[in-house]
Structures are given as structure tokens and as C-alpha cells.
Motif scaffolding. Structure first.
Motif, PDB file in Angstrom:
ATOM      1  N   GLN A 103       0.825  -1.208   0.000  1.00 24.76           N
ATOM      2  CA  GLN A 103       0.000   0.000   0.000  1.00 24.76           C
ATOM      3  C   GLN A 103       0.864   1.265   0.000  1.00 24.76           C
ATOM      4  O   GLN A 103       0.582   2.221  -0.752  1.00 24.76           O
ATOM      5  N   CYS A 104       1.901   1.280   0.815  1.00 27.51           N
ATOM      6  CA  CYS A 104       2.765   2.463   0.877  1.00 27.51           C
ATOM      7  C   CYS A 104       3.505   2.676  -0.442  1.00 27.51           C
ATOM      8  O   CYS A 104       3.640   3.811  -0.919  1.00 27.51           O
ATOM      9  N   SER A 105       3.978   1.592  -1.027  1.00 31.83           N
ATOM     10  CA  SER A 105       4.674   1.706  -2.315  1.00 31.83           C
ATOM     11  C   SER A 105       3.752   2.225  -3.403  1.00 31.83           C
ATOM     12  O   SER A 105       4.174   2.980  -4.286  1.00 31.83           O
ATOM     13  N   ARG A 106       2.488   1.831  -3.335  1.00 31.15           N
ATOM     14  CA  ARG A 106       1.534   2.308  -4.334  1.00 31.15           C
ATOM     15  C   ARG A 106       1.302   3.813  -4.191  1.00 31.15           C
ATOM     16  O   ARG A 106       1.155   4.532  -5.187  1.00 31.15           O
ATOM     17  N   TRP A 107       1.295   4.296  -2.949  1.00 33.34           N
ATOM     18  CA  TRP A 107       1.183   5.738  -2.706  1.00 33.34           C
ATOM     19  C   TRP A 107       2.400   6.456  -3.290  1.00 33.34           C
ATOM     20  O   TRP A 107       2.277   7.508  -3.911  1.00 33.34           O
ATOM     21  N   LEU A 108       3.568   5.887  -3.089  1.00 34.70           N
ATOM     22  CA  LEU A 108       4.786   6.488  -3.624  1.00 34.70           C
ATOM     23  C   LEU A 108       4.775   6.525  -5.148  1.00 34.70           C
ATOM     24  O   LEU A 108       5.162   7.518  -5.769  1.00 34.70           O
ATOM     25  N   ALA A 109       4.325   5.426  -5.755  1.00 35.03           N
ATOM     26  CA  ALA A 109       4.274   5.368  -7.217  1.00 35.03           C
ATOM     27  C   ALA A 109       3.332   6.418  -7.777  1.00 35.03           C
ATOM     28  O   ALA A 109       3.599   7.017  -8.828  1.00 35.03           O
ATOM     29  N   ALA A 110       2.230   6.666  -7.073  1.00 36.79           N
ATOM     30  CA  ALA A 110       1.269   7.668  -7.536  1.00 36.79           C
ATOM     31  C   ALA A 110       1.855   9.071  -7.508  1.00 36.79           C
ATOM     32  O   ALA A 110       1.330   9.974  -8.159  1.00 36.79           O
ATOM     33  N   ARG A 111       2.942   9.257  -6.768  1.00 35.59           N
ATOM     34  CA  ARG A 111       3.602  10.559  -6.702  1.00 35.59           C
ATOM     35  C   ARG A 111       4.862  10.610  -7.548  1.00 35.59           C
ATOM     36  O   ARG A 111       5.690  11.512  -7.405  1.00 35.59           O
ATOM     37  N   GLY A 112       4.995   9.639  -8.424  1.00 37.14           N
ATOM     38  CA  GLY A 112       6.070   9.678  -9.401  1.00 37.14           C
ATOM     39  C   GLY A 112       7.352   9.006  -8.985  1.00 37.14           C
ATOM     40  O   GLY A 112       8.336   9.036  -9.733  1.00 37.14           O
ATOM     41  N   ALA A 113       7.378   8.408  -7.781  1.00 35.33           N
ATOM     42  CA  ALA A 113       8.569   7.683  -7.359  1.00 35.33           C
ATOM     43  C   ALA A 113       8.633   6.330  -8.066  1.00 35.33           C
ATOM     44  O   ALA A 113       7.656   5.884  -8.676  1.00 35.33           O
ATOM     45  N   ARG A 114       9.776   5.676  -7.967  1.00 32.01           N
ATOM     46  CA  ARG A 114       9.954   4.338  -8.531  1.00 32.01           C
ATOM     47  C   ARG A 114      10.175   3.362  -7.360  1.00 32.01           C
ATOM     48  O   ARG A 114      11.326   3.034  -7.032  1.00 32.01           O
ATOM     49  N   PRO A 115       9.088   2.910  -6.733  1.00 33.69           N
ATOM     50  CA  PRO A 115       9.235   2.067  -5.543  1.00 33.69           C
ATOM     51  C   PRO A 115       9.440   0.594  -5.859  1.00 33.69           C
ATOM     52  O   PRO A 115       8.958   0.071  -6.866  1.00 33.69           O
ATOM     53  N   VAL A 116      10.154  -0.067  -4.970  1.00 35.66           N
ATOM     54  CA  VAL A 116      10.282  -1.518  -4.949  1.00 35.66           C
ATOM     55  C   VAL A 116       9.720  -1.978  -3.612  1.00 35.66           C
ATOM     56  O   VAL A 116      10.189  -1.537  -2.558  1.00 35.66           O
ATOM     57  N   ALA A 117       8.711  -2.829  -3.651  1.00 33.42           N
ATOM     58  CA  ALA A 117       8.071  -3.336  -2.437  1.00 33.42           C
ATOM     59  C   ALA A 117       8.637  -4.716  -2.123  1.00 33.42           C
ATOM     60  O   ALA A 117       8.429  -5.664  -2.882  1.00 33.42           O
ATOM     61  N   LEU A 118       9.346  -4.813  -1.008  1.00 31.91           N
ATOM     62  CA  LEU A 118      10.001  -6.067  -0.625  1.00 31.91           C
ATOM     63  C   LEU A 118       9.326  -6.639   0.612  1.00 31.91           C
ATOM     64  O   LEU A 118       9.046  -5.918   1.575  1.00 31.91           O
ATOM     65  N   ASP A 119       9.060  -7.937   0.580  1.00 30.35           N
ATOM     66  CA  ASP A 119       8.489  -8.605   1.748  1.00 30.35           C
ATOM     67  C   ASP A 119       8.982 -10.040   1.811  1.00 30.35           C
ATOM     68  O   ASP A 119       9.260 -10.659   0.776  1.00 30.35           O
ATOM     69  N   LEU A 120       9.071 -10.567   3.027  1.00 27.44           N
ATOM     70  CA  LEU A 120       9.478 -11.950   3.238  1.00 27.44           C
ATOM     71  C   LEU A 120       8.369 -12.931   2.863  1.00 27.44           C
ATOM     72  O   LEU A 120       8.632 -14.072   2.488  1.00 27.44           O
ATOM     73  N   SER A 121       7.122 -12.461   2.946  1.00 25.79           N
ATOM     74  CA  SER A 121       5.967 -13.329   2.768  1.00 25.79           C
ATOM     75  C   SER A 121       5.449 -13.335   1.331  1.00 25.79           C
ATOM     76  O   SER A 121       5.045 -12.295   0.798  1.00 25.79           O
ATOM     77  N   HIS A 122       5.423 -14.511   0.743  1.00 27.37           N
ATOM     78  CA  HIS A 122       4.866 -14.669  -0.608  1.00 27.37           C
ATOM     79  C   HIS A 122       3.383 -14.328  -0.620  1.00 27.37           C
ATOM     80  O   HIS A 122       2.890 -13.684  -1.552  1.00 27.37           O
ATOM     81  N   ARG A 123       2.672 -14.742   0.426  1.00 26.13           N
ATOM     82  CA  ARG A 123       1.223 -14.507   0.458  1.00 26.13           C
ATOM     83  C   ARG A 123       0.895 -13.025   0.573  1.00 26.13           C
ATOM     84  O   ARG A 123      -0.078 -12.554  -0.038  1.00 26.13           O
TER      85      ARG A 123
END
Length: 294
Positions: A103-123
């Protein structure tokens, strides 16, 4: 990802995050014991894979599809500006650690950033894909499944790094994680992360009046562990005092530029596990560390 059991009792597990156990499966035993980096990582991966569906169902509306919220108080990055002015995010490479459904990365992308969302959990990352398929929210961040202690990126790959209750509370070696974050940041890069406020470890994890009386030592760093009948950890959370967190930041090569303790706002009537308007009006529930790389 926000979750915080504290005391070795069943009531310490936030009701919002419990899920019914199969009839043939025993309730995990809650205890306080040592848990190393390998055991902690393994437990976190399996716990979040198992609980991601319920977590997103229970808290998805509060988190939104493309909202950047720092904790249960509801402090929004759009208001706080801890990463810097929103207008200056455009074109920046940003790493979100413990991103959950991104969710946070999507907010960043909407403001023109190039986010990478990393998580340990596949689900959890599958929920990120679900949101992208079901909503018209922002741009689609890149998704990476990896451990925060071994980031799969080249040195100096990012301008900013952030984590809203992701990874940091669950790792046995925070200096190792912070050092990895520093490695992948460019000079001058900012690292901002939120965790449960350390003072909460001295209180029962209950939203009502019973959560206002000290029940444990603030200085006891013994990890909270839930383990199965074989003694294998299925959930681990690590406690660090405020002083510990500051020293960890400095030891990993960052400069601490701000420490934010959000107050509970009048508009937020929601309880989230042990977070509530009652407790939030009296003691801090979240600590946000704003750090910069030299």
C-alpha cells in the motif's frame, strides 16, 4: 505490517489477528526465550504467509489500497512528510521493506517515485497483486520476495528506504538489517521506519484499562516467542529499548535526525489489537525513526 503480542499469555495475541485453528492443531505456546536470526526469519515467513489473508481482510480498509500510514494512530505520510516533500519524490528510487500488500509503495508510485516493495511473505505479495488487479490505485510497484537481512540489490541502488512496521520488529539482528539498508542507499539517502513504541513492552497488550498497568520490565530484551508442540517458533518478536534503537541506528552508519511519537488523533475511534483511543491518549504506541546516510 502491524502486529504486536507482548506477554506470554493467550490474551496477549491481538484478537484482530487471531485465526481459528484446525481442530487437530494445538494453540501455540507463548513464552519468552532466545530466538536467533534464522529461527526468527523462518517463523516470520510462515506466520505472515498463514495470516496474510485475515490481516488484509481485517485491516485493509484502514490501510487503503494506496495510502501510506505509519501506524495504528493513522499518521499519514501525506501529512507527516517524513520522507521529504511529496513534490520531491518524483523520479526517486525507493525501497519499502516489509511492504505487505504494498500500500505504501503504491502511494509512492502515484507521486512519481519508482518504488520496490520487498516482503518476506509470498502470500502478502500475492495480496499486492490482487489489489493491483482489482483497483485503479496508482502505479504498480515492483515486487520482490526477500529477507531484509540480505537485500538482493547492488550498492547505492536507492534514494530512500522506508518501513511501516515491516521487518524491523521481527528481526534478531537489527544492526545487520540497517547496515544492509545503508549499503543499498545512495549517499544522503534517508531511512525511515516505524515500530511499536518500546514503552509498550512494559504493559499488557490490551486496548482497555487493563492495558494501562505495568506488568513487565521495560528492560527485559528477551524475545516474545510463540512455539508449537515441538518447541519450534511459529512467531517471534524482538524488543529493543529506545536507547537500543538509537544505538543500532548509529552503529549501522546512519545519523538520527528525528524521532516521532505520533499522538492519537480525535478522529480515530478504531481499536487495533492493543492500540486504542484510550491507551493512545495516555502513552505512545508508535515510534518513527528518521535516519540519514552520510
Amino acid at each position: 505490517m502491524i502486529q504486536h503480542p507482548q506477554d506470554p499469555t493467550d490474551s496477549a495475541r491481538p484478537a484482530a489477528l487471531r485465526e481459528p485453528l484446525p481442530a487437530d492443531e494445538l494453540e501455540p505456546e507463548a513464552t519468552r526465550r532466545v530466538a536467533d536470526a534464522t529461527e526468527s526469519s523462518r517463523a516470520s515467513r510462515s506466520w505472515w504467509d498463514r495470516n496474510a489473508d485475515e490481516y488484509q481482510s481485517e485491516h485493509g480498509s484502514f490501510l487503503g489500497d494506496d495510502r501510506f500510514v505509519w501506524g495504528p494512530e493513522g499518521l499519514d505520510e501525506a501529512e507527516a512528510g517524513l520522507l521529504g516533500p511529496a513534490a520531491e519524490l518524483k523520479g526517486l528510487d525507493v525501497l519499502e521493506i516489509g511492504a505487505g500488500a504494498a500500500q505504501c509503495s503504491r502511494w509512492l508510485a502515484a507521486r512519481g517515485a519508482r518504488p520496490v516493495a520487498l516482503d518476506l511473505s509470498h502470500r502478502q505479495l500475492q495480496h499486492a497483486l490482487r489489489i493491483e488487479a482489482e483497483s485503479a490505485a496508482g502505479g504498480a510497484p515492483a515486487l520482490v520476495q526477500a529477507d531484509a537481512g540480505a537485500l538482493p540489490f547492488h550498492d547505492g541502488s536507492f534514494d530512500l528506504a522506508c518501513s511501516a512496521y515491516g521487518a524491523v520488529p521481527f528481526v534478531a539482528d537489527p544492526v545487520g538489517v540497517f547496515s544492509e539498508v545503508r549499503r543499498v542507499l545512495r549517499p544522503g539517502g534517508r531511512w525511515v521506519f516505524s515500530v511499536t513504541h518500546p514503552i509498550r513492552w512494559a504493559f499488557p497488550d490490551e486496548p482497555g484499562p487493563e492495558g494501562l498497568s505495568i506488568s513487565a520490565s521495560y528492560f527485559d530484551r528477551t524475545p516474545y516467542v510463540e512455539q508449537d508442540e515441538q518447541g519450534r517458533a511459529v512467531y517471534v518478536e524482538h524488543h529493543r529499548t529506545i536507547g537500543d534503537r538509537v544505538r543500532d541506528v548509529v552503529a549501522s552508519g546512519f545519523r538520527l535526525v528525528d524521532l516521532v511519537e505520533p499522538e492519537w488523533p480525535a478522529w480515530n475511534a478504531q481499536e487495533w489489537g492493543g492500540w486504542s483511543p484510550l491507551r493512545g491518549s495516555l502513552i505512545p504506541g508508535t515510534a518513527i525513526f528518521v535516519c540519514e546516510r552520510d
